[in-house]
Scaffold this motif. Structure first.
Motif, PDB file in Angstrom:
ATOM      1  N   MET A 118       6.694  -2.960   6.344  1.00 25.60           N
ATOM      2  CA  MET A 118       5.242  -2.745   6.220  1.00 25.60           C
ATOM      3  C   MET A 118       4.916  -1.262   6.451  1.00 25.60           C
ATOM      4  O   MET A 118       5.378  -0.658   7.408  1.00 25.60           O
ATOM      5  CB  MET A 118       4.539  -3.634   7.264  1.00 25.60           C
ATOM      6  N   ILE A 119       4.107  -0.713   5.588  1.00 19.07           N
ATOM      7  CA  ILE A 119       3.694   0.689   5.718  1.00 19.07           C
ATOM      8  C   ILE A 119       2.655   0.790   6.840  1.00 19.07           C
ATOM      9  O   ILE A 119       1.708   0.006   6.878  1.00 19.07           O
ATOM     10  CB  ILE A 119       3.027   1.170   4.412  1.00 19.07           C
ATOM     11  N   THR A 120       2.827   1.777   7.730  1.00 10.72           N
ATOM     12  CA  THR A 120       1.781   2.059   8.715  1.00 10.72           C
ATOM     13  C   THR A 120       1.216   3.440   8.426  1.00 10.72           C
ATOM     14  O   THR A 120       1.964   4.417   8.328  1.00 10.72           O
ATOM     15  CB  THR A 120       2.343   2.018  10.155  1.00 10.72           C
ATOM     16  N   VAL A 121      -0.092   3.509   8.297  1.00  6.86           N
ATOM     17  CA  VAL A 121      -0.756   4.802   8.115  1.00  6.86           C
ATOM     18  C   VAL A 121      -1.349   5.205   9.452  1.00  6.86           C
ATOM     19  O   VAL A 121      -2.153   4.479  10.031  1.00  6.86           O
ATOM     20  CB  VAL A 121      -1.887   4.736   7.059  1.00  6.86           C
ATOM     21  N   HIS A 122      -0.909   6.358   9.947  1.00  4.34           N
ATOM     22  CA  HIS A 122      -1.441   6.890  11.206  1.00  4.34           C
ATOM     23  C   HIS A 122      -2.643   7.748  10.830  1.00  4.34           C
ATOM     24  O   HIS A 122      -2.496   8.858  10.319  1.00  4.34           O
ATOM     25  CB  HIS A 122      -0.350   7.668  11.949  1.00  4.34           C
ATOM     26  N   HIS A 123      -3.801   7.179  11.063  1.00  7.24           N
ATOM     27  CA  HIS A 123      -5.034   7.706  10.488  1.00  7.24           C
ATOM     28  C   HIS A 123      -5.911   8.342  11.553  1.00  7.24           C
ATOM     29  O   HIS A 123      -6.286   7.692  12.534  1.00  7.24           O
ATOM     30  CB  HIS A 123      -5.780   6.541   9.813  1.00  7.24           C
ATOM     31  N   LEU A 124      -6.244   9.602  11.333  1.00  6.43           N
ATOM     32  CA  LEU A 124      -7.156  10.324  12.226  1.00  6.43           C
ATOM     33  C   LEU A 124      -8.555  10.251  11.624  1.00  6.43           C
ATOM     34  O   LEU A 124      -8.705  10.418  10.402  1.00  6.43           O
ATOM     35  CB  LEU A 124      -6.687  11.784  12.314  1.00  6.43           C
ATOM     36  N   ASN A 125      -9.552  10.015  12.486  1.00  3.07           N
ATOM     37  CA  ASN A 125     -10.928   9.926  11.947  1.00  3.07           C
ATOM     38  C   ASN A 125     -11.334  11.252  11.296  1.00  3.07           C
ATOM     39  O   ASN A 125     -10.872  12.324  11.687  1.00  3.07           O
ATOM     40  CB  ASN A 125     -11.916   9.537  13.054  1.00  3.07           C
ATOM     41  N   ASN A 126     -12.197  11.167  10.323  1.00  2.68           N
ATOM     42  CA  ASN A 126     -12.717  12.353   9.616  1.00  2.68           C
ATOM     43  C   ASN A 126     -11.615  13.290   9.163  1.00  2.68           C
ATOM     44  O   ASN A 126     -11.622  14.486   9.505  1.00  2.68           O
ATOM     45  CB  ASN A 126     -13.672  13.148  10.527  1.00  2.68           C
ATOM     46  N   SER A 127     -10.667  12.781   8.434  1.00  6.25           N
ATOM     47  CA  SER A 127      -9.536  13.654   8.104  1.00  6.25           C
ATOM     48  C   SER A 127      -8.945  13.364   6.734  1.00  6.25           C
ATOM     49  O   SER A 127      -9.311  12.406   6.052  1.00  6.25           O
ATOM     50  CB  SER A 127      -8.438  13.507   9.161  1.00  6.25           C
ATOM     51  N   ARG A 128      -7.963  14.205   6.417  1.00  8.44           N
ATOM     52  CA  ARG A 128      -7.222  14.090   5.159  1.00  8.44           C
ATOM     53  C   ARG A 128      -6.548  12.744   4.970  1.00  8.44           C
ATOM     54  O   ARG A 128      -6.173  12.400   3.861  1.00  8.44           O
ATOM     55  CB  ARG A 128      -6.085  15.106   5.154  1.00  8.44           C
TER      56      ARG A 128
END
Ligand SMILES: N[C@@H](CCC(=O)N[C@@H](CS)C(=O)NCC(=O)O)C(=O)O
Length: 223
Positions: free
Chosen positions: A1-11
């Motif tokens: 499973m792909i995990t996206v480490h996502h920062l708010n308001n970002s690229r």
């Protein structure tokens, strides 16, 4: 499973959007910027030493850098979607814009952010005139002319075809979305550049873009 480490308001919003366009399931791990410094939290350095977002982990593989992530996801899961056929003019343009977004478009936008803050941010009264003078000079001599030249160039390129790589929507358009969105809040992009303006309007109506926004949460680019 792909995990996206996502920062708010970002690229990393772009990565969510790509996965939504491709219809690939993924898990989202959210990180919040520090409210004062706007930097990413230290936990992100546990995922990748640079501690920036986006980062994707997938089956023990860690991929950082938006362009590399886009290529990884397309190569691994894309099955030829959202990328022009190899060896074509469109494929060459696709590669150009994939690199241009981070390599050329973002640096003057980042400098604009920093020097705007230097110009208006709090500091001891005796340092203010000096800091403001430096900021205005750097912006006037270097940052603003570069931003204008790049916007003119991108506007004329979108006069050649509807999308950046050609007549078909591709992942290069996803990659280009972030600098154009940033330019619309702090780089002077407005309706006076009608092709770029229409591009933003079009992408903001795509169902996959809207789904990604819903999943990623608040997305307000820094001014
Ligand atoms: N060129 C990199 C840039 C990564 C980057 O600077 N990400 C920003 C988010 S837009 C970040 O993590 N900033 C928080 C920080 O530097 O602490 C990419 O495209 O992935």
């Amino acid at each position: 499973m792909i995990t996206v480490h996502h920062l708010n308001n970002s690229r990393s919003q772009r990565v969510l959007w790509l996965l939504e366009e491709l219809g690939i399931p993924y898990e989202l791990k959210k990180y919040q910027r520090d409210a004062k410094t706007m930097l990413a939290p230290p936990e992100l350095t546990k995922v990748h030493p640079l501690g920036k977002s986006p980062v994707v982990t997938d089956n023990g593989i860690t991929v950082a850098e938006s362009g590399a992530i886009i290529e990884y996801l397309l190569d691994t899961y894309g099955a030829g979607r959202l990328v022009p056929k190899a060896g074509t003019e469109e494929a060459r343009r696709f590669r150009y814009w994939l690199h241009f977004a981070e390599g050329s478009a973002m640096p003057p936008l980042l400098l604009k952010l920093i020097f705007d803050r230097l110009e208006t941010g709090p500091m001891p009264f005796f340092a203010k005139p000096i800091a403001r003078g430096i900021a205005r000079k750097v912006k006037g001599l270097m940052i603003e002319p570069n931003l204008k030249r790049q916007l003119d160039f991108m506007e004329s390129e979108l006069g050649r075809s509807e999308w950046f790589a050609g007549d078909e929507f591709s992942a290069a358009d996803i990659q280009m979305s972030f600098p154009l969105e940033a330019a619309s809040v702090r780089g002077g992009l407005d309706e006076k550049r009608p092709k770029l303006w229409a591009f933003l309007k079009n992408i903001h109506q795509r169902p996959a873009y809207l789904r990604a926004l819903e999943k990623g949460g608040k997305y307000e680019l820094l001014r």
